[in-house]
Design a protein around this motif. Sequence first.
Motif, PDB file in Angstrom:
ATOM      1  N   ARG A  53       0.403  -0.765   0.112  1.00 44.92           N
ATOM      2  CA  ARG A  53      -0.177   0.301  -0.404  1.00 44.92           C
ATOM      3  C   ARG A  53       0.807   1.441  -0.464  1.00 44.92           C
ATOM      4  O   ARG A  53       0.576   2.324  -0.862  1.00 44.92           O
ATOM      5  N   VAL A  90       2.063   4.238   9.689  1.00 41.62           N
ATOM      6  CA  VAL A  90       1.406   2.992   8.901  1.00 41.62           C
ATOM      7  C   VAL A  90       0.179   2.174  10.323  1.00 41.62           C
ATOM      8  O   VAL A  90       0.736   1.513  10.954  1.00 41.62           O
ATOM      9  N   SER A  94      -5.429  -0.868  10.268  1.00 43.83           N
ATOM     10  CA  SER A  94      -6.687  -0.676   9.165  1.00 43.83           C
ATOM     11  C   SER A  94      -5.438  -0.558   7.323  1.00 43.83           C
ATOM     12  O   SER A  94      -6.188  -0.326   6.344  1.00 43.83           O
ATOM     13  N   GLN A  96      -3.569   2.184   6.886  1.00 47.16           N
ATOM     14  CA  GLN A  96      -4.064   3.792   6.256  1.00 47.16           C
ATOM     15  C   GLN A  96      -3.214   4.511   6.926  1.00 47.16           C
ATOM     16  O   GLN A  96      -2.286   4.152   8.629  1.00 47.16           O
TER      17      GLN A  96
END
Length: 103
Positions: A53, A90, A94, A96
Amino acid sequence: MRHAMKMLSALLLPLLLAAPLASAAPAQQRDQQQAWRQRQQGRILPLREIEARVLPTMRGSQYLGFDFEGESGVYTLKFLRDGVVIWVDVDGRSGQIIGRTGH
């Protein structure tokens, strides 16, 4: 005498340079072990998923590795760009991004 000092310096310098790396290794191993345990318990996402990510958002940077804070479940990914270290925090639960320093 001068030759002996040069030889001694040549022998000791690599040891002095390696000392900080040796002391950092146990901390990284603890981070990895904590992350692995929490991953096994289903409490956080796998590091590879976190990296998948974040890494695409850091083009032009060199990925240096990560730290993991077990109590908060936060991964901190470290990057280097143009001589500046960038930390990306991070949320391990999640995935995020919750913080970034060193832009």
